[in-house]
Design a protein around this motif. Structure first.
Motif, PDB file in Angstrom:
ATOM      1  N   ALA A  23     -10.516   8.419   1.026  1.00 24.19           N
ATOM      2  CA  ALA A  23     -10.035   7.561   2.104  1.00 24.19           C
ATOM      3  C   ALA A  23      -9.094   8.335   3.019  1.00 24.19           C
ATOM      4  N   ALA A  24      -8.231   9.138   2.411  1.00 26.10           N
ATOM      5  CA  ALA A  24      -7.248   9.888   3.185  1.00 26.10           C
ATOM      6  C   ALA A  24      -7.925  10.900   4.096  1.00 26.10           C
ATOM      7  N   LEU A  25      -8.995  11.516   3.601  1.00 27.93           N
ATOM      8  CA  LEU A  25      -9.725  12.470   4.446  1.00 27.93           C
ATOM      9  C   LEU A  25     -10.185  11.785   5.731  1.00 27.93           C
ATOM     10  N   GLN A  26     -10.781  10.603   5.552  1.00 26.29           N
ATOM     11  CA  GLN A  26     -11.200   9.821   6.724  1.00 26.29           C
ATOM     12  C   GLN A  26     -10.040   9.605   7.687  1.00 26.29           C
ATOM     13  N   ALA A  42      -4.407   3.320   1.866  1.00 28.62           N
ATOM     14  CA  ALA A  42      -4.470   2.429   0.709  1.00 28.62           C
ATOM     15  C   ALA A  42      -5.578   1.394   0.897  1.00 28.62           C
ATOM     16  N   ARG A  43      -5.583   0.767   2.063  1.00 27.14           N
ATOM     17  CA  ARG A  43      -6.576  -0.264   2.353  1.00 27.14           C
ATOM     18  C   ARG A  43      -7.989   0.273   2.174  1.00 27.14           C
ATOM     19  N   ARG A  44      -8.242   1.441   2.763  1.00 28.13           N
ATOM     20  CA  ARG A  44      -9.596   1.991   2.678  1.00 28.13           C
ATOM     21  C   ARG A  44      -9.948   2.446   1.269  1.00 28.13           C
ATOM     22  N   VAL A  47      -6.919  -0.384  -2.515  1.00 25.45           N
ATOM     23  CA  VAL A  47      -5.781  -0.238  -3.405  1.00 25.45           C
ATOM     24  C   VAL A  47      -4.529  -0.634  -2.634  1.00 25.45           C
ATOM     25  N   SER A  48      -3.453  -0.934  -3.337  1.00 23.61           N
ATOM     26  CA  SER A  48      -2.220  -1.258  -2.632  1.00 23.61           C
ATOM     27  C   SER A  48      -1.436   0.009  -2.324  1.00 23.61           C
ATOM     28  N   LYS A  49      -0.495  -0.129  -1.394  1.00 25.94           N
ATOM     29  CA  LYS A  49       0.267   1.050  -1.007  1.00 25.94           C
ATOM     30  C   LYS A  49       1.037   1.625  -2.189  1.00 25.94           C
ATOM     31  N   GLY A  50       1.580   0.705  -2.987  1.00 25.64           N
ATOM     32  CA  GLY A  50       2.326   1.154  -4.163  1.00 25.64           C
ATOM     33  C   GLY A  50       1.514   2.065  -5.063  1.00 25.64           C
ATOM     34  N   THR A  51       0.243   1.730  -5.220  1.00 23.90           N
ATOM     35  CA  THR A  51      -0.616   2.520  -6.108  1.00 23.90           C
ATOM     36  C   THR A  51      -0.732   3.975  -5.640  1.00 23.90           C
ATOM     37  N   LEU A  52      -0.731   4.147  -4.317  1.00 24.61           N
ATOM     38  CA  LEU A  52      -0.749   5.505  -3.787  1.00 24.61           C
ATOM     39  C   LEU A  52       0.324   6.346  -4.449  1.00 24.61           C
ATOM     40  N   TYR A  53       1.486   5.728  -4.590  1.00 22.45           N
ATOM     41  CA  TYR A  53       2.635   6.497  -5.070  1.00 22.45           C
ATOM     42  C   TYR A  53       2.653   6.623  -6.597  1.00 22.45           C
ATOM     43  N   LEU A  54       1.688   6.018  -7.247  1.00 23.52           N
ATOM     44  CA  LEU A  54       1.522   6.275  -8.671  1.00 23.52           C
ATOM     45  C   LEU A  54       0.799   7.600  -8.880  1.00 23.52           C
ATOM     46  N   TYR A  55       0.013   7.971  -7.875  1.00 27.05           N
ATOM     47  CA  TYR A  55      -0.825   9.157  -8.021  1.00 27.05           C
ATOM     48  C   TYR A  55      -0.356  10.345  -7.180  1.00 27.05           C
ATOM     49  N   PHE A  56       0.410  10.075  -6.118  1.00 24.73           N
ATOM     50  CA  PHE A  56       0.908  11.152  -5.267  1.00 24.73           C
ATOM     51  C   PHE A  56       2.373  10.914  -4.949  1.00 24.73           C
TER      52      PHE A  56
END
Lengths: 213, 213
Positions: A23-26, A42-44, A47-56
DNA sequence: AATTAATAACTGACCGGTCATTTATTTACA
DNA sequence: TGTAAATAAATGACCGGTCAGTTATTAATT
């Protein structure tokens, strides 16, 4: 209500990082680093924005991961036997350029290139990664190929690196054209056709009756 | 204290727009649109942020002015007689490419190109301005030149537009290389030398003994 | 004194990053 | 095998900082 089994989300620990970088590449390719919104990534990624920060850790971290991830397949794509073959120079070129066109069509080379070019001042490390892991390899390979050709008397004299520019420049311009100018009304470019025609042009010359002895 | 006559600022209504766009070109080229700060543009223009808004409506407006201002001289520079001359195709190319190298060295073509590439999705209108006012003219000129050469039997057959890519691609790659890869350790590229060598390469062919009938 | 170029303090929207809470899944044990 | 406790994944409201753009005020010029 729908049946009792309608979970709001699923645990997909393994799949998440991939979803996110895809998604981020896009988004990065479309917007560039600064304008890309974590919320949209996150949307694409579903997933929620919070989840992003679980992985990065940070936005930069995501950006790095995207570039790194997009770089690896390019390296692999380049290895592809073609150049080990002991064919005449011209034949190798006729194999290589269309192959590059293929790769550039299949993989997001253009998007990554645009990203790296656009953000090179803000993220010099990324331009460096791109240079060290992809470009310098490619140049080294081409100059070696050209030097061998020169030693065999197949290729005209001149700086091998500049010859490499003559070979690849039009292809890169085609890639950038597609990314940048086509979306705003620039005439389409057929990379495969460009590769084919440029092969003959650069090998045999644009001029029919060479202006030199 | 310094003498009584030490004004904190001067009124320079005429000079301001130029000061501002000059400063903005620097900052945009370094940072890209989104990361560029109006405050920094103001600082470099020797002016307060508020003053920016006396002369330009918005940040986009400044960006547009910068591109337009940096674009116009490029067009003029291209027109410069060279192409009206009724010389043989090869001779015109040998005049044109080094001239382009010169322009790209003197004027911030590279910086603007990088800007346009980096921000093309966020500001399609700018990519459009660049395409409509610069690139399409250049392409049209080159294809006309090539077509004339083909009619005269000087230039090999093939899509004139793709031939134009073969001519200009390496130069553009050189310009982008300078902007993007040289700052992170990429080997330097001498544009003038590239122009010279690429002329002979593309005109006469990379291969010494043409592989075709 | 009147005019207006220029300033500097200000505002409000926006967004990266956090965290208390909710929900899915797994495990322990009957 | 059924069920409840434990754990790990995911959420989304929220906070703090940043910055484009505004405005009340000051100072140069005529």
């Amino acid at each position: 209500m729908t049946g009792s089994t309608a979970p709001k989300w699923r645990r997909r620990k393994e799949a998440r990082p991939g979803d996110i970088t895809a998604a981020a590449l896009q988004v990065f390719a479309e917007k560039g680093f600064a304008t890309a919104r974590m919320e949209e990534i996150a949307r694409r990624a579903g997933v929620s924005k919070g989840t992003l920060y679980l992985y990065f850790e940070t936005k930069e971290d995501v950006f790095r991961a995207v570039v790194q991830e997009a770089v690896v397949p390019n390296i692999e794509a380049l290895r592809g036997g073609v150049l080990a073959l002991d064919l005449p120079f011209a034949d190798i070129v006729r194999l290589f350029l269309p192959r590059f066109a293929q790769i550039a069509t299949d993989l997001p080379v253009g998007a990554v290139a645009k990203m790296v070019i656009g953000e090179s001042r803000n993220f010099p490390e990324l331009a460096k990664v791109w240079h060290d892991h992809v470009v310098s390899h490619a140049i080294a390979m081409l100059t070696a190929l050209i030097e061998r050709g020169q030693q065999r008397g197949e290729v005209r004299s001149g700086d091998p690196r500049l010859h490499a520019f003559s070979l690849m420049g039009p292809m890169m311009l085609g890639v950038i054209w597609r990314e940048t100018l086509m979306p705003v009304g620039g005439a389409p470019v057929d990379l495969a056709e460009l590769a084919r025609q440029h092969c003959e042009t650069v090998l045999n010359g644009l001029v029919v009756d060479g202006g030199k002895p």
